[in-house]
Enzyme design. Structure first.
Site, mmCIF file in Angstrom:
data_model
loop_
_atom_site.group_PDB
_atom_site.id
_atom_site.type_symbol
_atom_site.label_atom_id
_atom_site.label_comp_id
_atom_site.label_asym_id
_atom_site.label_seq_id
_atom_site.Cartn_x
_atom_site.Cartn_y
_atom_site.Cartn_z
ATOM 1 N N LYS A 39 -4.401 -9.150 -2.162
ATOM 2 C CA LYS A 39 -3.584 -8.863 -3.335
ATOM 3 C C LYS A 39 -2.294 -9.694 -3.380
ATOM 4 O O LYS A 39 -1.785 -9.976 -4.469
ATOM 5 C CB LYS A 39 -3.284 -7.367 -3.456
ATOM 6 C CG LYS A 39 -2.237 -6.817 -2.507
ATOM 7 C CD LYS A 39 -0.940 -6.462 -3.204
ATOM 8 C CE LYS A 39 0.065 -5.828 -2.275
ATOM 9 N NZ LYS A 39 0.161 -6.339 -0.910
ATOM 10 N N GLY B 275 0.800 -1.216 0.000
ATOM 11 C CA GLY B 275 0.000 0.000 0.000
ATOM 12 C C GLY B 275 0.838 1.274 0.000
ATOM 13 O O GLY B 275 0.520 2.238 -0.704
ATOM 14 N N ASN B 276 1.946 1.281 0.769
ATOM 15 C CA ASN B 276 2.730 2.514 0.874
ATOM 16 C C ASN B 276 3.567 2.811 -0.372
ATOM 17 O O ASN B 276 4.211 3.849 -0.464
ATOM 18 C CB ASN B 276 3.610 2.526 2.136
ATOM 19 C CG ASN B 276 4.616 1.386 2.144
ATOM 20 O OD1 ASN B 276 4.616 0.541 1.248
ATOM 21 N ND2 ASN B 276 5.460 1.367 3.164
ATOM 22 N N LYS C 172 -14.034 -8.601 5.524
ATOM 23 C CA LYS C 172 -13.199 -7.508 5.014
ATOM 24 C C LYS C 172 -14.024 -6.223 4.954
ATOM 25 O O LYS C 172 -14.949 -6.094 4.162
ATOM 26 C CB LYS C 172 -12.721 -7.899 3.615
ATOM 27 C CG LYS C 172 -11.909 -6.866 2.903
ATOM 28 C CD LYS C 172 -10.451 -6.963 3.219
ATOM 29 C CE LYS C 172 -9.692 -5.798 2.611
ATOM 30 N NZ LYS C 172 -8.444 -5.521 3.290
ATOM 31 N N LYS D 105 1.234 -12.527 3.184
ATOM 32 C CA LYS D 105 2.483 -12.394 2.420
ATOM 33 C C LYS D 105 3.312 -13.676 2.525
ATOM 34 O O LYS D 105 3.808 -14.201 1.525
ATOM 35 C CB LYS D 105 3.300 -11.190 2.911
ATOM 36 C CG LYS D 105 2.594 -9.864 2.639
ATOM 37 C CD LYS D 105 3.373 -8.669 3.123
ATOM 38 C CE LYS D 105 2.443 -7.494 3.422
ATOM 39 N NZ LYS D 105 1.485 -7.161 2.357
#
Lengths: 337, 337
Positions: free
Chosen positions: B214, B11-12, B129, B276
């Site tokens: 994602k 995201g960052n 979510k 992840k």
């Protein structure tokens, strides 16, 4: 013989007059549109689809304004890219469905497309294209001050932003689009005329606040993918001279010279049939084989030479002339109906 | 040896904590991100970029709600496709710029991506979510009645919609993505985890109201494009055991077995490092050569084996082991710096 065909969808392929633009309405329209496009693919053609985005980007711009207290509004180029994502997604889903139904294993993909414009284009001196919501005079003044927008009062309905509509010069993603077309997939590209970008220092691209005519961008796309045929779909079956006037005559097969002559006489309205005829003419003048202007429901018949306004390139006109390999009747026979 | 690398941006890479999300902020962040990715391309690798879309689709959803009196709001799948258009456009523009600066003639393209989910996925029984704006209780009740949404009260901040987060099963546009990667272009795909679609009757796809993780989608993408390396970028240089607790230990080279053991001990947080690590493990278990978890600024060093949490597949671990051909130092030398 299979051809590479660029299909430019008119606004009513996605949203019909009088509709508000719900997701269901747009999906349903696109499903109908996809049925026609799938028939071209079924005939063995390589197909590239492009489309307008006027009502969709208009709604996205209204949402930017309505939500602006809560969320930073995005500029016009980003809103255009968003509309490519939205419409491309619906098109690829509906087209995929039709192709599966026809028993065809043909991938479909949307490629987000940037289109180069020239910042020296005269259009930048005279922004004419209204976009987005109507504003109060007070809000319009704020936006002019804050963002440097050009605004015009619109016949008592409020103030509206106007942006330039420069000529498309090149399709940035053309090499990728060509390779995907060559792989046999159906490509959706250059939606809404593409996101307009200017070439800056060092060859860098930067988005500009403008709107490119989608039919002129379709012509650039057709040229850069080496298409044989450009078919521009609209709400009438043919272009006309003296449209909606005494002596109205629908146009069928036209030579380049005839079409340019009618154009010079002012028969084709700016912002409507004008850019469609101009795009068709540029395409055949640039070496394209055939440009067709017709309605969605008559697309297959027009490709088969049965209707539509058809302009042929010099090479094609001199040769035996090309007709679609199957056409309306052949298509039905092939599908066993 | 040049590799095919799937890069999953955190995201960052697009929006930094504390930023509101103006276009300028996001463009600037993406420009920094693009610089790192361009270096991988300069090293001769084939690169596929994927990215999150949480804040962006969140803002688009707020705009749907704020504008709903004026404009019909679009459903979640369409908003996801819009965010792919937006972020893809910025990424392709910034990446194109960096590649031009490096003297590389490499096309970049965004492919709007649908990702198949299974409607039988247990996630559909338990939507967890949260997406979009906070609503008042009254508005929340309206939306539940009108749209059948599931809503949850969120720690006194208001009501929020929750949607399922099912496992990704397949990348619909994988054949096209593969052919574009093979053509030598950089591809941006599966943004925001892809637009989730279910396979209905007759093999037809239909959008579903869900959000796919994602990183898990990036693993599917990496697998389906036959990538050698999956690199997952986040805000830390390495994954850790006992993260932010006594005995915190950063993890470097890990075997599959070690990583699965740490995972089973609950060291990797759900919704954060958890997916992840899971994506990395699935990738190497599925035959991938190397999975890396690291930060954006350390990506090149991690590829070169100098940092990051690195998990190797059985094949790669048994062989001499692969390092990036150039790495940090080599890169500078190659660029004459």
């Amino acid at each position: 013989m299979p051809k590479t065909i660029v299909v430019a969808l008119g606004g009513n392929a996605i949203l019909q007059p009088g509709q508000r633009g719900t997701a269901a309405e747009q999906y349903e329209n696109i499903a109908v549109t996809a049925r026609q496009i799938a028939r071209m693919v079924a005939d063995g053609h390589r197909v590239v689809v492009t489309h307008g985005n006027g009502p969709q980007v208009g709604n996205i711009l209204i949402q930017q304004e309505e939500g602006s207290a809560a969320v930073p509004p995005m500029p016009l180029d980003v809103c255009g890219a968003m509309s490519q994502g939205f419409i491309g997604y619906y098109l690829q889903q509906c087209l995929g469905r039709e192709l599966v139904t026809l028993g065809l294993d043909v991938p479909v993909a949307t490629i987000v497309t940037q289109v180069v414009v020239d910042v020296g284009d005269a259009a930048f001196q005279n922004p004419t294209k209204p976009v987005g919501p109507f504003y109060s005079e007070e809000r319009a003044r704020e936006l002019v001050a804050a963002k440097g927008w050009r605004m015009k009062e619109d016949a008592g309905r409020g103030w509206r932003r106007v942006v330039p509509s420069p000529d498309p010069r090149g399709i940035v993603e053309a090499p990728v689009i060509r390779s995907v077309v060559a792989s046999g997939a159906v490509v959706i590209a250059s939606g809404g005329g593409g996101v307009p970008v200017a070439v800056g220092e060092g060859g860098h691209l930067l988005g500009v606040e403008a709107v490119i005519d989608k039919d002129l961008a379709a012509e650039r796309l057709a040229c850069e993918v080496g298409a044989d045929v450009l078919i521009i779909l609209t709400d009438v079956e043919k272009a006309a001279v003296n449209y909606r006037q005494p002596g109205e005559t629908w146009l069928g097969e036209l030579t380049l010279e005839q079409a340019r002559a009618y154009q010079a006489q002012g028969h084709f309205q700016a912002g409507s049939m004008g850019p469609k005829v101009e795009a068709a003419l540029r395409f055949v003048e640039g070496g394209g084989e055939l440009a067709v202007i017709t309605s969605l429901s008559r697309a297959m018949a027009a490709l088969a030479g049965e209707t539509g306004t058809r302009i042929r390139g010099a090479a094609a006109a001199g040769a035996a002339g090309w007709e679609a390999p199957v056409g309306e009747q052949g298509y039905r026979a092939a599908r066993g109906r």
